[in-house]
Design a protein around this motif. Structure first.
Motif: not given
Length: 450
Positions: A125-132, A138-140
């Motif tokens: 969820k953290d990754y998908e929120d960051e991607l948005k 750079t989060l993997r």
């Protein structure tokens, strides 16, 4: 007057003695190889849930193997290291609670996987929120770490193993389905792949994305159940002669009672003890990069080598020899598992394999050897029955276990559409089949149990 001598009686020792004196089972699972705290959980679950002692003992043995994974190896001698992966097959009738017993034994592993999935979900969820908010982040992307896998492709198996270098167990409710799926994804022979995985040979795959995966030192185990009636499928397609069958540890209770419903529950204290032991084994090596090599102490090694050197060299059947050779190797794996679980339960040493662990491994060898021979003999018998004609099978089924020649003639030669099914001469010829019938005395016969 001297003080009376106080004698302490151990409840688990009493349980073991009682079973040895009253149980008519000729091949009991050697529960005594485990530490007392594990024996307690086995007897408790057997009494409260009525799970077979065999299922519980083998289930805990395999769950411990999964907890250890690739973190420990036995250094038998220079250049010969042995890991602890097992290929375990729980055998029984429908309704024998095979799956429930396994679920009970693997509960600590399931709990660990639940925690890993919760952690993975949060990171995803953290990754998908960051991607948005930032497409160039750079989060993997996180990956899910698993200990158990059931439905998978060969590529997915290697991918999940690369995410958990400690190893994986193929955990399948019905192993007959697993066998049927061999060659579903390739025609090169999946059974041969499992021979390599059992031995820990390097595995690799080329993915459609172009990225290759390679596991230098794999740890893959197998655990699941099957019904007695489908055992013959394990031997099909050359699996009885290529070494595949010899690597399977059959857990086949000689005496199996019909389960009765009850409202009993396992004591929470005993359950927590078991969970704690398995969890400790998982967590002990969680950050370990390379396997810890554990030598066998000298007197234990002498005992092991003397035992192996004095095993029979000549066998009546070739399958007995092949079963023997693979199970000898399993003794070392069993010893590693027993040393580990005694370490986690009693704080025994984990810097060497001690004599008790080797002796326990030999007891397990004998248990699994007897079961392997039993399975092979049943498969051979069932294979012979399948060569009979439908009419021969029907007559065989209709005959009583004990019958006279006159009774047999009446059944075999009864009329269908006003004609005898077979002639008297044909029945007399049929009676001469020593694989099916035994002559007890003049005019009296007995069916051989197939």
């Amino acid at each position: 007057m001297s003080k009376p001598k106080v004698i302490h009686i151990d409840k688990i020792d009493l349980e073991n003695d009682f079973i040895q004196l009253t149980d008519k089972n000729k091949n009991p699972f050697p529960v005594e190889v485990f530490p007392k705290i594990i024996q307690e959980i086995i007897y408790e679950a057997n009494y409260k849930y009525q799970f077979a002692l065999d299922y519980l003992g083998a289930g805990i043995l395999t769950a411990t193997s999964s907890a250890i994974g690739n973190s420990l190896k036995v250094e038998v001698k220079k250049g010969w290291n042995e890991k602890a992966n097992l290929f375990t097959v729980i055998v029984g009738r429908p309704g024998d609670s095979k799956s429930h017993a396994l679920s009970f034994c693997f509960k600590p592993i399931h709990i660990k996987e639940n925690l890993l999935f919760a952690e993975y979900s949060k990171l995803l969820k953290d990754y998908e929120d960051e991607l948005k908010s930032d497409s160039k982040t750079t989060l993997r992307k996180p990956f899910l770490k698993k200990y158990l896998i059931n439905d998978y492709t060969p590529e997915a198996l290697i991918l999940h193993h690369s995410n958990n270098k400690k190893g994986l167990y193929i955990y399948v409710d019905e192993l007959n389905g697993w066998i049927k799926n061999f060659n579903r994804y390739n025609s090169s022979g999946e059974a041969e792949t499992y021979l390599s995985l059992w031995s820990g040979t390097t595995i690799s795959t080329d993915r459609a994305s172009g990225k290759s995966l390679r596991i230098k030192d794999p740890f893959i185990g197998v655990i699941g159940s099957t019904q007695i009636s489908v055992l013959k499928s394990f031997a099909k397609d050359g699996r009885s002669s290529n070494g595949f069958m010899d690597r399977l540890l059959f857990v086949y209770p000689e005496i199996q009672k019909t389960l009765k419903w009850n409202i009993n529950k396992v004591d929470d204290r005993i359950l927590e003890n078991y969970f704690s032991i398995i969890s400790n084994l998982i967590e002990t090596s969680i950050d370990q990069v390379e396997p810890l090599l554990i030598p066998i102490e000298e007197n234990a090694k002498k005992h092991l080598f003397d035992w192996q050197n004095n095993r029979p060299e000549n066998y009546l059947f070739e399958y007995e020899r092949s079963i023997e050779i693979k199970l000898q190797q399993y003794v070392i794996r069993f010893a590693l598992i027993l040393q580990s679980i005694h370490y986690a339960a009693n704080k025994n040493t984990l810097d060497k394999i001690e004599l008790f662990a080797v002796q326990g491994g030999i007891k397990l060898f004998q248990y699994f050897y007897n079961n392997a021979i039993k399975v092979r003999q049943e498969i051979i018998k069932k294979a012979y029955v399948e060569t009979l004609t439908e009419l021969q099978k029907t007559i065989l089924e209709e005959l009583d276990d004990d019958f006279t020649t006159a009774e047999g003639l009446k059944i075999a030669c009864k009329k269908v559409n006003d004609k005898p099914r077979i002639s008297k001469r044909q029945f007399y010829t049929y009676l001469k089949d020593s694989k099916l019938f035994k002559k007890v005395s003049h005019g009296k016969y007995q069916k051989i149990n197939l």
